[in-house]
Design an enzyme around this catalytic site. Structure first.
Site, PDB file in Angstrom:
ATOM      1  N   HIS A  77      24.859 -58.003 -12.741  1.00 49.45           N
ATOM      2  CA  HIS A  77      25.941 -58.734 -13.393  1.00 49.45           C
ATOM      3  C   HIS A  77      25.410 -59.236 -14.729  1.00 49.45           C
ATOM      4  CE1 HIS A  77      29.235 -61.392 -14.228  1.00 49.45           C
ATOM      5  NE2 HIS A  77      29.854 -60.994 -13.139  1.00 49.45           N
ATOM      6  N   ARG A  85      30.666 -53.061 -16.167  1.00 55.05           N
ATOM      7  CA  ARG A  85      29.551 -53.995 -16.018  1.00 55.05           C
ATOM      8  C   ARG A  85      28.189 -53.381 -16.334  1.00 55.05           C
ATOM      9  NH1 ARG A  85      30.723 -57.197 -10.679  1.00 55.05           N
ATOM     10  NH2 ARG A  85      32.423 -58.081 -11.873  1.00 55.05           N
ATOM     11  N   HIS A  95      23.279 -58.007  -8.568  1.00 56.59           N
ATOM     12  CA  HIS A  95      24.528 -58.599  -8.073  1.00 56.59           C
ATOM     13  C   HIS A  95      25.121 -57.853  -6.880  1.00 56.59           C
ATOM     14  CE1 HIS A  95      28.294 -60.799  -8.404  1.00 56.59           C
ATOM     15  NE2 HIS A  95      28.981 -59.696  -8.625  1.00 56.59           N
ATOM     16  N   GLU A 151      39.282 -58.461 -15.681  1.00 58.72           N
ATOM     17  CA  GLU A 151      37.810 -58.416 -15.682  1.00 58.72           C
ATOM     18  C   GLU A 151      37.355 -57.074 -16.232  1.00 58.72           C
ATOM     19  OE1 GLU A 151      36.400 -59.595 -11.761  1.00 58.72           O
ATOM     20  OE2 GLU A 151      37.658 -61.369 -11.801  1.00 58.72           O
ATOM     21  N   ARG A 168      30.327 -50.284  -9.399  1.00 54.31           N
ATOM     22  CA  ARG A 168      31.574 -50.820  -8.844  1.00 54.31           C
ATOM     23  C   ARG A 168      32.442 -51.470  -9.918  1.00 54.31           C
ATOM     24  NH1 ARG A 168      32.833 -55.837  -7.515  1.00 54.31           N
ATOM     25  NH2 ARG A 168      30.679 -56.587  -7.426  1.00 54.31           N
TER      26      ARG A 168
HETATM   27  C1  SIN Z   1      32.708 -61.993 -11.317  1.00 57.18           C
HETATM   28  O1  SIN Z   1      33.464 -62.921 -11.036  1.00 57.18           O
HETATM   29  O2  SIN Z   1      32.360 -61.751 -12.467  1.00 57.18           O
HETATM   30  C2  SIN Z   1      32.187 -61.121 -10.214  1.00 57.18           C
HETATM   31  C3  SIN Z   1      33.268 -60.370  -9.576  1.00 57.18           C
HETATM   32  C4  SIN Z   1      32.757 -59.145  -8.880  1.00 57.18           C
HETATM   33  O3  SIN Z   1      31.592 -59.078  -8.523  1.00 57.18           O
HETATM   34  O4  SIN Z   1      33.535 -58.196  -8.757  1.00 57.18           O
END
Ligand code: SIN
Length: 491
Positions: A225, A272, A330, A109, A365
């Protein structure tokens, strides 16, 4: 031996309840079985250095980079070192983490330099973890779980929190004596118009802790997000997990150009805050943002069943069409200030999970560090609460949450929060929102209005950009792209 009381049944609260054994625990939750928590909606999994060649130092380096090095160093090191054991503990409890031929199946991610995320049921990780934890808590003889109760106040004696006041579904208010209280009440997304959070993430725990005089930390750091499905009427907005981009999905503009090209060395997998700002600006300039996951057509049903279901319910086919996306509030990096064991500055009061702030997430985060922190911090707080006094005296005083805003008041509040405390802020917008709330009859006296005021003031007090807190009118940190002059002057 008196109970310790835990408020909230997301991952942090459930883990704390288990870890407090053999101390008797009273667990109060708004919904049933923990499934109304933000934890249950989490699609990303748990970040842990469990892959071949990975190590906690590398996980820490990514956490610091995403957090704009605003992170508390000791908290980060302790979290990343605890991560592999946290995954093993959950697996031993029965969480069915996905595997491949070599062990855990690892996804990637945003902000991670390598694949490091364990998932359960593909993108249904949060729900899979909550279900296993809730089952264990229901089977635990030291826990009494009262469902459908709402936090209303704290009882205090000689500066120590000694009781929780809560209201049941029938509106009946009750005070529960508590040798110690843990707030695990989640985040604040419900104060915003566009959010991926469930309705219960309304900030009540944070508002109450602040009203009682607990210290707060980093309240201005809010994470947006980038890829919530752009369906403006939906509350919460459905999330399209970042793991899709980790597997190869690409953000595009109307013409199909990659939106993250030239923006950051990690491209679509940049931290993010950087991706969210890029999309926010593109939308503001009148463009549209699309997530192209068509290259994953063969993998969607098996690895992304939650996303596939979300799309199917809206008549979208991610195997064939791009999905419209927009940033949504988010996660709150800030919260009630806590030490490594979840102790707040108020004797008798603990906090863990999103409501708390140990400084571990810094200014932004890192993806999939939230469920990890909820497990690690929840277990530590639960263990620390075992040492609470055997008995405390009855409360002499109470701190009440107070009057709540009506749903039409909240609609106005959300509009002001979206406008002032979004991915970009400036002093004029923050002051305007403070003035509007103070002048609003419905909001000025409400606990939501007071909490919003604290968040706006914190953002005003930090005139420089850092991580997710981007000040258009301030000094930009080196990695933050400059704010377009047109907007800065148009406010
Ligand atoms: C996501 O699945 O994109 C969110 C995961 C997160 O908030 O760390």
């Amino acid at each position: 031996m008196q109970d310790v009381v835990i408020v909230g049944a997301g991952v942090a609260g459930l883990c704390a309840a288990l870890a407090a054994a053999p101390r008797p625990v009273l667990l109060l939750s708004r919904g049933r079985d923990g499934v109304e928590s933000a934890s249950a909606l989490a699609q990303g999994g748990i970040a842990a250095a469990v892959g071949e060649g990975d190590d906690p130092q590398a996980h820490a380096a990514d956490t610091f980079a995403a957090g704009a090095h605003h992170n508390e160093v000791a908290a980060v090191m302790s979290l990343v070192q605890a991560a592999p054991a946290a995954v093993e503990w959950l697996a031993a409890l029965g969480v069915p983490f996905d595997r491949d031929g070599r062990g855990w199946r690892l996804g990637r991610e945003g902000g991670h330099g390598r694949a490091r995320i364990v998932h359960a049921g593909g993108d249904g990780s949060g729900l899979a973890i909550v279900r296993v934890l809730a089952r264990a808590v229901k089977a635990a003889s030291h826990v009494r779980w009262l469902e459908d109760w709402e936090l209303r106040g704290l009882g205090v004696r000689d500066g120590r929190v000694v009781a929780v006041r809560a209201r049941d579904a029938g509106g009946h208010l009750q005070e529960f004596r508590a040798a110690a209280v843990l707030l695990a009440t989640g985040g604040i997304g419900a104060l915003f118009g566009a959010t991926t959070n469930p309705p219960g993430a309304d900030g009540a725990g944070l508002a109450l802790a602040l009203a009682a005089g607990a210290a707060a930390r980093d309240l201005e750091f809010l994470q947006f997000h980038p890829t919530a499905l752009a369906v403006p009427e939906a509350r919460p907005r459905p999330l399209l997990t970042e793991a899709l981009r980790g597997a190869g999905a690409v953000l595009r503009d109307d013409e199909g150009r990659p939106l993250m090209a030239g923006q950051h060395p990690l491209g679509d997998l940049a931290p993010r805050d950087i991706v969210a700002r890029r999309l926010f600006r593109h939308l503001r300039e009148g463009g549209r943002c699309w997530l192209d996951a068509t290259a994953l057509a063969e993998r969607l049903a098996a690895e992304f069943p939650t996303v596939a279901g979300i799309c199917a319910r809206r008549g979208l086919d991610p195997a064939r069409q791009w999905l419209p996306v927009a940033p949504a509030m988010h996660y709150h990096m800030g919260g009630v200030a806590v030490d490594a064991d979840g102790r707040t500055t108020l004797p008798g009061l603990f906090a863990a999970g999103e409501v708390a702030c140990s400084g571990v997430h810094g200014a932004n985060r890192l993806a999939s560090n939230s469920l990890l922190e909820a497990v690690v911090a929840g277990r530590r707080a639960g263990a620390a609460m075992r040492a609470a006094p055997a008995r405390v005296a009855a409360a002499a005083d109470s701190v009440e949450l107070g009057v709540g805003a009506t749903s039409s008041d909240l609609t106005r509040l959300r509009r002001w929060m979206d406008a002032a405390l979004g991915p970009e802020r400036d002093a004029a917008g923050l002051r305007r929102a403070l003035t509007c709330i103070a002048a609003d009859v419905g909001l000025a006296g409400s606990w939501q209005g007071r909490l919003a005021g604290r968040l706006l003031e914190a953002a005003l007090a930090r005139p420089v950009s850092l991580g997710a807190h981007f000040r258009c009118d301030g000094i930009s940190s080196p990695e933050a792209p400059a704010c377009p002059a047109s907007r800065a002057s148009s406010r």
